[in-house]
Write an enzyme that holds these catalytic residues in place. Sequence first.
Site, PDB file in Angstrom:
ATOM      1  N   ASP A 176       0.878  -1.185  -0.030  1.00 23.97           N
ATOM      2  CA  ASP A 176      -0.015  -0.093  -0.015  1.00 23.97           C
ATOM      3  C   ASP A 176       1.054   1.278  -0.065  1.00 23.97           C
ATOM      4  O   ASP A 176       2.128   1.082   0.207  1.00 23.97           O
ATOM      5  CB  ASP A 176      -1.010  -0.179   1.169  1.00 23.97           C
ATOM      6  CG  ASP A 176      -2.241   0.796   0.830  1.00 23.97           C
ATOM      7  OD1 ASP A 176      -1.938   1.670  -0.258  1.00 23.97           O
ATOM      8  OD2 ASP A 176      -3.257   0.618   1.647  1.00 23.97           O
TER       9      ASP A 176
HETATM   10  C1  NOJ Z   1      -4.089   3.925   0.328  1.00 26.95           C
HETATM   11  C2  NOJ Z   1      -5.341   2.822   0.369  1.00 26.95           C
HETATM   12  O1  NOJ Z   1      -5.047   2.170   1.485  1.00 26.95           O
HETATM   13  C3  NOJ Z   1      -5.387   1.728  -0.703  1.00 26.95           C
HETATM   14  O2  NOJ Z   1      -6.616   1.210  -0.631  1.00 26.95           O
HETATM   15  C4  NOJ Z   1      -5.259   2.502  -2.082  1.00 26.95           C
HETATM   16  O3  NOJ Z   1      -5.468   1.502  -3.079  1.00 26.95           O
HETATM   17  C5  NOJ Z   1      -4.042   3.224  -2.183  1.00 26.95           C
HETATM   18  N1  NOJ Z   1      -4.010   4.420  -1.240  1.00 26.95           N
HETATM   19  C6  NOJ Z   1      -3.998   4.176  -3.465  1.00 26.95           C
HETATM   20  O4  NOJ Z   1      -4.575   5.197  -3.527  1.00 26.95           O
END
Ligand code: NOJ
Length: 738
Positions: free
Chosen positions: A267
Amino acid sequence: MEILGKTTKHSRAIEKRIEELIQEMTVAEKIGQLSLVNSIYGKITKPLRQTIAEGKIGGILNEVDVNVVNELQQTAVEESRLGIPLLVGRDVIHGFKTIFPIPLGLASTWNPEIPERCGRISASEASATGINWTFAPMIDISRDPRWGRIAESFGEDPYLTGVLAKAIVYGFQGDDLSSPGCIAACAKHFAGYGACESGKDYNTANIPENELRNVYLPPFKAAFDAGAASVMTSFSDLDGIPATANEFLLKQILRQEWQFDGFVVSDWEAISQLSVHGLTASDKDSACEAANAGVDMEMVSRTYADHLADLLIEGKISQDRIDTMVSNILRAKFKLGLFDRPYTETSSVNTDKSHEYLEAARCAAVQSCVLLENKHNILPLSKDKLSSIAVIGPLADDRYEQLGTWIFDGDIELSQTPLQAIKAFMKKSAEVNYCRAMATTRSRSREDFGEAVETVRKSDVVILFLGEESILSGEAHSRADISLPGIQNELIEEIAALGKPIVLVIMAGRPLLLEKARKNVDAILYAWHPGTMAGPAIAELLFGIASPSGKLPVTFPRAVGQIPIYYNHKNTGRPATAGSVTNIDDIEAGAPQHSSGDTSFHLDIDNSPLYPFGYGLSYSEFKYSNLRLDHDKIKLGESIRIEVELTNTGECEAEEVTQLYVRDLVGSVTRPVRELKGFKKLRLRPGETASITFELSTDDLAFYGRNNKLVTEAGRFHLWIGGCSDTDLRAEFEIIES
Ligand code: NOJ
């Protein structure tokens, strides 16, 4: 449906091409493939172009300008030494331009065709801008409505989440990832993110391995069985090891047990945050831990780009490991057909389809609304009997707030609000009197209450549009108090005092506490955030053009103190029974020390939820009868056929979700009191009876038992069928050894 990973001729050819490429790549080019970089939103800077030309970027995220995407692809394909195209990722979660209900709303449809269509349409709209990879579905089991990201989940049940996960993955990816309009899915967040302590986002999760395997992991397995091309690690710490450096999750479960052949992405900056967790002392250590644990691609932070080469020289990471990481990413690029078709035609936005897409969004929104209360059958409203309607509330006519979380690219211009739709529906036949009453759902000002009261006074019926704005749920938007924000309950009370019939429509990203509100209103339609077509969908339901058919994918608590409250809990050794529960007010002053009724309950609240999992009313009535099983004993490996009759005993055509639950009475580890094992949604005319069948094999009853091994154990089972998890229509059967 193509299951990625099957050794087909095509995949053998891909493996050969990967091998050839790997042979040609320098270490820098390999590490470049592992890097996922945030875009500069519609711009291309010199350094970005140059890094791509040097082959040092594997993918970008958040670029939605098709010309920019094409230019970046061109740089990658035509200017970099090996011409490897880019992954282009974006959070396309519940729609792109056309917004569907939030995932919790999609789950309330209990109809896999809806998430599949949502995935297909979102993929088609998103791919027109060059996006080839979505960070969805989010399939974290969520038992805590305080957690803002419950909005983005399919709720609390592993089976329902798994079925819907498969459907939406198929929607995004189609039969063949390389077909136009298909994009790669990313199952997230692996794993345990939804068990964050106190429902606070990013918080620590402690999940015993047995519960992890029986509850949190099955939806991921289902998504991979459907071919999900990638997986994102969770931000959270799982039993002391952050998921982003968790070898048990990423190597043992994902690769060894499940043979996953897609790629793992971290993430956002989660690798560099390993040191913030306190797992590592530096970015270099973080890169080492994550790469060795099994994270192939790094999102946004640069620990791989900065340190993997040195770690390789120092022998802390092997060449083999790096090659595997790169291969996993290249495999997805080949499967997407990016090497053959890296560019997006700028005319590929199919405007002819917009009507069809809106229609699909409307249909999804209709099915996602859950009717929670309908006293004296106040709903549906009758157009002919009304001469005036009061439409009140901050969410009645707000094109943005009805859309929900994750709507970066949603086209607000397409939104149709409830006020617009009610006016259009009533035409001139009744006066529609509107008052916003509160600036936002959080407002604490009573300034406009007077106007709201006057609006109600001159109307026959009140439709209140309350709840939460989109921004009150979603990532990093958790709440400790999940009642209606601001002074919405006061508004309800004030309006209730006027004695007019009240229909409360709630838009929200989570289950809210409704004990107070429900005493003051006649009907509650829970609409979640229904998306672009909220207005027409809600109007249809309110006026009986369609009957509500949504069922809750998550339990509604009476109070925050009950959380976590979920239907598939364990029995405990001292379950509460009628008569064993003591109320706080019944305890005498100076009562001597004792263990009350010796059972599991709170002194100050009923043990039951406000609305159970699977609950939802209809304008019709359904009767279940004649439940029968073809066997009452089956051997391991055999199946049982379950049949029940469902009759629409009410007065309108409507859909019902028939739910099948079981309880394994004795297990080598304790088993839940009920577990969903099947469901079917069916439309019946008044008076019509249908025979509904389910086939349940002993494999469907397998679970992780002692030592966390998958087992199917002989023994007795209870089985229930009905329209809610609390149904009492029961049968029994037994699995016998031989
Ligand atoms: C953080 C989030 O937790 C995740 O779900 C998301 O896909 C990413 N950012 C990218 O935006």
